[in-house]
Design a protein around this motif. Structure first.
Motif, PDB file in Angstrom:
ATOM      1  N   PHE A  85       0.829  -1.410  -0.101  1.00 20.30           N
ATOM      2  CA  PHE A  85      -0.113  -0.053  -0.057  1.00 20.30           C
ATOM      3  C   PHE A  85       0.829   1.357   0.007  1.00 20.30           C
ATOM      4  CE2 PHE A  85      -2.389   3.499   2.258  1.00 20.30           C
ATOM      5  CZ  PHE A  85      -3.476   3.419   1.468  1.00 20.30           C
ATOM      6  N   ASP A  86       1.856   1.358   0.897  1.00 24.82           N
ATOM      7  CA  ASP A  86       3.057   2.492   0.926  1.00 24.82           C
ATOM      8  C   ASP A  86       3.410   2.696  -0.666  1.00 24.82           C
ATOM      9  OD1 ASP A  86       2.888   2.439   4.027  1.00 24.82           O
ATOM     10  OD2 ASP A  86       3.370   0.394   3.371  1.00 24.82           O
ATOM     11  N   ARG A  87       3.926   1.790  -1.485  1.00 22.17           N
ATOM     12  CA  ARG A  87       4.306   1.980  -2.578  1.00 22.17           C
ATOM     13  C   ARG A  87       3.254   2.360  -3.342  1.00 22.17           C
ATOM     14  NH1 ARG A  87       8.335  -3.360  -3.916  1.00 22.17           N
ATOM     15  NH2 ARG A  87       9.745  -3.249  -2.353  1.00 22.17           N
ATOM     16  N   LEU A  88       2.242   2.001  -3.406  1.00 25.21           N
ATOM     17  CA  LEU A  88       1.164   2.456  -4.317  1.00 25.21           C
ATOM     18  C   LEU A  88       0.886   3.982  -4.048  1.00 25.21           C
ATOM     19  CD1 LEU A  88      -1.267   1.951  -6.093  1.00 25.21           C
ATOM     20  CD2 LEU A  88      -2.780   1.364  -4.201  1.00 25.21           C
ATOM     21  N   VAL A  89       1.092   4.480  -2.721  1.00 24.54           N
ATOM     22  CA  VAL A  89       0.655   5.900  -2.465  1.00 24.54           C
ATOM     23  C   VAL A  89       1.820   6.848  -2.775  1.00 24.54           C
ATOM     24  CG1 VAL A  89       0.630   7.408  -0.549  1.00 24.54           C
ATOM     25  CG2 VAL A  89      -0.797   5.321  -0.206  1.00 24.54           C
ATOM     26  N   MET A  90       3.153   6.047  -2.849  1.00 23.55           N
ATOM     27  CA  MET A  90       4.185   6.928  -3.353  1.00 23.55           C
ATOM     28  C   MET A  90       4.079   7.078  -4.872  1.00 23.55           C
ATOM     29  SD  MET A  90       7.521   4.656  -1.986  1.00 23.55           S
ATOM     30  CE  MET A  90       8.561   5.559  -3.161  1.00 23.55           C
ATOM     31  N   LEU A  91       3.557   6.103  -5.561  1.00 25.73           N
ATOM     32  CA  LEU A  91       3.637   6.208  -7.080  1.00 25.73           C
ATOM     33  C   LEU A  91       2.267   7.242  -7.487  1.00 25.73           C
ATOM     34  CD1 LEU A  91       5.743   4.151  -7.180  1.00 25.73           C
ATOM     35  CD2 LEU A  91       4.524   3.061  -8.969  1.00 25.73           C
ATOM     36  N   ALA A  92       1.458   7.055  -6.488  1.00 27.39           N
ATOM     37  CA  ALA A  92       0.145   7.947  -6.838  1.00 27.39           C
ATOM     38  C   ALA A  92       0.478   9.408  -6.514  1.00 27.39           C
ATOM     39  CB  ALA A  92      -0.951   7.475  -6.216  1.00 27.39           C
ATOM     40  N   THR A  93       1.118   9.585  -5.489  1.00 29.50           N
ATOM     41  CA  THR A  93       1.598  10.931  -4.946  1.00 29.50           C
ATOM     42  C   THR A  93       2.715  11.776  -5.748  1.00 29.50           C
ATOM     43  OG1 THR A  93       2.799  10.202  -2.998  1.00 29.50           O
ATOM     44  CG2 THR A  93       0.365  10.375  -2.939  1.00 29.50           C
ATOM     45  N   GLY A  94       3.668  10.784  -6.196  1.00 35.03           N
ATOM     46  CA  GLY A  94       5.054  11.066  -6.571  1.00 35.03           C
ATOM     47  C   GLY A  94       6.237  11.369  -5.604  1.00 35.03           C
ATOM     48  N   ALA A  95       5.693  10.740  -4.375  1.00 35.84           N
ATOM     49  CA  ALA A  95       6.826  10.919  -3.412  1.00 35.84           C
ATOM     50  C   ALA A  95       7.974  10.134  -3.690  1.00 35.84           C
ATOM     51  CB  ALA A  95       6.277  10.071  -2.015  1.00 35.84           C
ATOM     52  N   PRO A  96       9.244  10.568  -3.392  1.00 40.07           N
ATOM     53  CA  PRO A  96      10.401   9.850  -3.726  1.00 40.07           C
ATOM     54  C   PRO A  96      10.949   8.605  -3.116  1.00 40.07           C
ATOM     55  CG  PRO A  96      10.966  12.057  -2.460  1.00 40.07           C
ATOM     56  CD  PRO A  96       9.478  11.838  -2.895  1.00 40.07           C
ATOM     57  N   ARG A  97      10.605   8.782  -1.637  1.00 43.64           N
ATOM     58  CA  ARG A  97      11.006   7.673  -0.826  1.00 43.64           C
ATOM     59  C   ARG A  97       9.813   7.059   0.134  1.00 43.64           C
ATOM     60  NH1 ARG A  97      16.242   6.797   0.261  1.00 43.64           N
ATOM     61  NH2 ARG A  97      15.661   6.008   2.079  1.00 43.64           N
ATOM     62  N   ILE A  98       9.962   5.868   0.544  1.00 45.60           N
ATOM     63  CA  ILE A  98       8.720   5.372   1.298  1.00 45.60           C
ATOM     64  C   ILE A  98       8.396   6.003   2.636  1.00 45.60           C
ATOM     65  CG2 ILE A  98       9.866   3.546   2.475  1.00 45.60           C
ATOM     66  CD1 ILE A  98       7.706   1.538   1.930  1.00 45.60           C
ATOM     67  N   GLU A  99       9.353   6.494   3.171  1.00 46.50           N
ATOM     68  CA  GLU A  99       9.272   7.326   4.365  1.00 46.50           C
ATOM     69  C   GLU A  99       8.353   8.612   4.283  1.00 46.50           C
ATOM     70  OE1 GLU A  99      13.205   5.317   5.048  1.00 46.50           O
ATOM     71  OE2 GLU A  99      12.277   6.405   3.506  1.00 46.50           O
ATOM     72  N   GLN A 100       8.260   9.102   2.992  1.00 49.31           N
ATOM     73  CA  GLN A 100       7.601  10.292   2.741  1.00 49.31           C
ATOM     74  C   GLN A 100       5.975   9.791   2.948  1.00 49.31           C
ATOM     75  OE1 GLN A 100      10.040  12.602   3.083  1.00 49.31           O
ATOM     76  NE2 GLN A 100       9.108  13.698   1.586  1.00 49.31           N
ATOM     77  N   VAL A 101       5.460   8.715   3.075  1.00 51.63           N
ATOM     78  CA  VAL A 101       4.240   8.227   2.881  1.00 51.63           C
ATOM     79  C   VAL A 101       3.850   7.645   4.215  1.00 51.63           C
ATOM     80  CG1 VAL A 101       3.941   8.507   0.363  1.00 51.63           C
ATOM     81  CG2 VAL A 101       4.460   6.377   1.531  1.00 51.63           C
ATOM     82  N   ILE A 102       4.850   7.516   4.984  1.00 48.09           N
ATOM     83  CA  ILE A 102       4.651   6.798   6.429  1.00 48.09           C
ATOM     84  C   ILE A 102       4.380   7.772   7.661  1.00 48.09           C
ATOM     85  CG2 ILE A 102       5.566   5.184   8.047  1.00 48.09           C
ATOM     86  CD1 ILE A 102       6.570   3.469   5.532  1.00 48.09           C
ATOM     87  N   TRP A 103       3.188   7.670   8.392  1.00 45.08           N
ATOM     88  CA  TRP A 103       3.177   8.916   9.480  1.00 45.08           C
ATOM     89  C   TRP A 103       4.512   8.857  10.265  1.00 45.08           C
ATOM     90  CZ3 TRP A 103      -0.091  12.824   9.843  1.00 45.08           C
ATOM     91  CH2 TRP A 103      -1.323  12.898   8.881  1.00 45.08           C
ATOM     92  N   THR A 104       4.621   7.577  10.903  1.00 46.68           N
ATOM     93  CA  THR A 104       5.954   7.736  11.791  1.00 46.68           C
ATOM     94  C   THR A 104       7.014   6.742  11.687  1.00 46.68           C
ATOM     95  OG1 THR A 104       4.819   6.168  13.381  1.00 46.68           O
ATOM     96  CG2 THR A 104       4.264   8.612  13.776  1.00 46.68           C
ATOM     97  N   PRO A 105       7.849   7.052  10.734  1.00 47.98           N
ATOM     98  CA  PRO A 105       8.840   6.346  10.361  1.00 47.98           C
ATOM     99  C   PRO A 105       9.597   5.480  11.188  1.00 47.98           C
ATOM    100  CG  PRO A 105       9.114   8.058   8.922  1.00 47.98           C
ATOM    101  CD  PRO A 105       8.025   8.289  10.145  1.00 47.98           C
ATOM    102  N   VAL A 106      10.020   4.216  11.154  1.00 47.17           N
ATOM    103  CA  VAL A 106      10.853   3.780  12.183  1.00 47.17           C
ATOM    104  C   VAL A 106      12.382   4.245  12.127  1.00 47.17           C
ATOM    105  CG1 VAL A 106      11.937   1.466  12.757  1.00 47.17           C
ATOM    106  CG2 VAL A 106       9.651   1.569  11.757  1.00 47.17           C
ATOM    107  N   ALA A 107      12.917   4.519  13.385  1.00 45.61           N
ATOM    108  CA  ALA A 107      14.009   5.152  13.595  1.00 45.61           C
ATOM    109  C   ALA A 107      15.033   4.292  12.936  1.00 45.61           C
ATOM    110  CB  ALA A 107      14.381   5.425  14.975  1.00 45.61           C
ATOM    111  N   ALA A 108      16.184   5.034  12.149  1.00 47.88           N
ATOM    112  CA  ALA A 108      17.101   4.273  11.661  1.00 47.88           C
ATOM    113  C   ALA A 108      18.199   4.076  12.732  1.00 47.88           C
ATOM    114  CB  ALA A 108      17.794   5.105  10.494  1.00 47.88           C
ATOM    115  N   PRO A 109      19.058   2.792  12.704  1.00 49.93           N
ATOM    116  CA  PRO A 109      20.147   2.622  13.679  1.00 49.93           C
ATOM    117  C   PRO A 109      20.982   3.877  13.699  1.00 49.93           C
ATOM    118  CG  PRO A 109      19.629   0.603  12.618  1.00 49.93           C
ATOM    119  CD  PRO A 109      18.977   2.021  11.646  1.00 49.93           C
TER     120      PRO A 109
END
Length: 353
Positions: free
Chosen positions: A329-353
């Motif tokens: 679903f997140d990828r579908l939202v990315m392509l429909a909105t033109g977002a460059p990265r998956i974090e752009q369409v996730i409300w609270t991305p998981v923190a990177a190490p």
């Protein structure tokens, strides 16, 4: 500046960052509402699969987050966050459900990048008694639906474009390998589905794909797919890549009349894999054999394996013929909105190490 003193990346909760991301997130909500309405209008029931499972899935290259279930008496049982709601949904089909969907939060370890996130949303749906070609029509409808909800006429990513309202191209895996890599894939697959790793490796090298001495057939298949085939799919219009070799379709039934390939397809747009669908395998003995082969491969490559869900195999014997699909679903939202990265369409991305 030393690595220890390098400034951390701006966090997602920074007001400026959130302001930039919010238009994508607002459209995510619009697409989510449209998807739910579509499934409800089609007569589906929304279900919610439990995230904690005995087995997170039995595919060699899927990696889970694992934990322990501790009882009141202090007893411990290993558990895993599911990589897909598939096992639970198929148990519901065995219980008598016929048309179900789940907008499931799922977790996959060792995955992070522009198109991958450790926690993401997987849209899965199942139709009892339906041929898997029905899911092809579902996928096409969902692409158009997402574009309409986002107010766009084109899906885009990294300069590529795909018309979500165009009829998808239907392309077999064998045709795609011949067209984009010059590889005769089915020449390396026997009549019963057995594969010849050395023969495929020789063709891969001739196509300019680097092959390691210990790569098996599946490893080489994946390298050709990633390097030569996937980057060519879903431009201009969506691509339905279908009829995967049975060795690459662990939960799909063989194609009637040709056991070399299975009723599996993947949906692509802008070179991005969006969905993976099966005509579902319902033979418990064959499913066990495939799971054991996948876990043997996982043990060989990664030094670990996951248990087989015996309850799932028991339920499989009662499951009706069905077809099912999983769509990122997140990828579908990315392509429909033109977002460059998956974090752009996730409300609270998981923190990177």
């Amino acid at each position: 500046m030393s690595p220890a003193s390098t400034p951390a990346a701006t966090p997602w909760w920074d007001q400026g960052q959130h302001r930039d991301r919010r238009p994508f997130l607002t459209l995510r909500g619009a697409i989510l509402r449209a998807v739910r309405r579509w499934f409800e209008d089609q007569g589906f029931t929304e279900v919610e699969a439990a995230a904690l499972q005995v087995s997170p899935g039995n595919e060699a290259h899927l990696h889970a987050f694992s934990t322990a279930l501790i009882g009141p008496d202090g007893s411990r049982a290993p558990m895993h966050l599911h990589t897909s709601p598939e096992f639970a949904c198929k148990k519901l089909l065995a219980a008598g459900e016929t048309k179900i969907f789940d907008l499931a939060r799922v977790w996959r370890n060792r995955e992070r990048g522009p198109l991958h996130h450790p926690e993401f949303t997987l849209l899965e749906w199942y139709r009892a008694g339906a041929p898997y070609e029905t899911l092809m029509a579902d996928c096409a409808a969902l692409l158009a639906l997402a574009a309409e909800a986002a107010g766009t006429r084109m899906l885009t990513w990294r300069g590529g474009a795909c018309d979500p309202f165009a009829a998808p191209e239907k392309l077999s895996v064998a045709e795609a390998y011949a067209r984009h890599a010059g590889v005769d894939l089915l020449a390396t697959v026997g009549p019963g589905g057995a594969v010849d790793g050395a023969a495929l490796a020789a063709q891969a090298r001739a196509a300019g794909v680097r092959v390691a001495p210990d790569d098996d057939w599946s490893d080489v298949f994946s390298k050709i797919m990633v390097e030569k085939v996937e980057p060519q799919l879903g431009f201009g219009r969506p691509t339905l890549l279908m009829e995967y070799p049975t060795a690459e379709a662990a939960l799909a039934r063989p194609k009637p009349g040709d056991p070399r390939v299975a009723e599996r397809f993947e949906l692509y747009a802008c070179g991005v894999e969006l969905a993976n669908a099966f005509g579902e395998l319902t033979d418990p003995a064959e499913q066990r054999r495939r799971f054991e082969a996948e876990m043997a491969q996982k043990l060989r490559i990664y030094g670990e394996a996951y248990p087989i869900d015996e309850d799932f195999l028991a339920a499989l014997a009662h499951m009706p013929p069905a077809s099912g699909s999983a769509l990122g679903f997140d990828r579908l939202v990315m392509l429909a909105t033109g977002a460059p990265r998956i974090e752009q369409v996730i409300w609270t991305p998981v923190a990177a190490p």
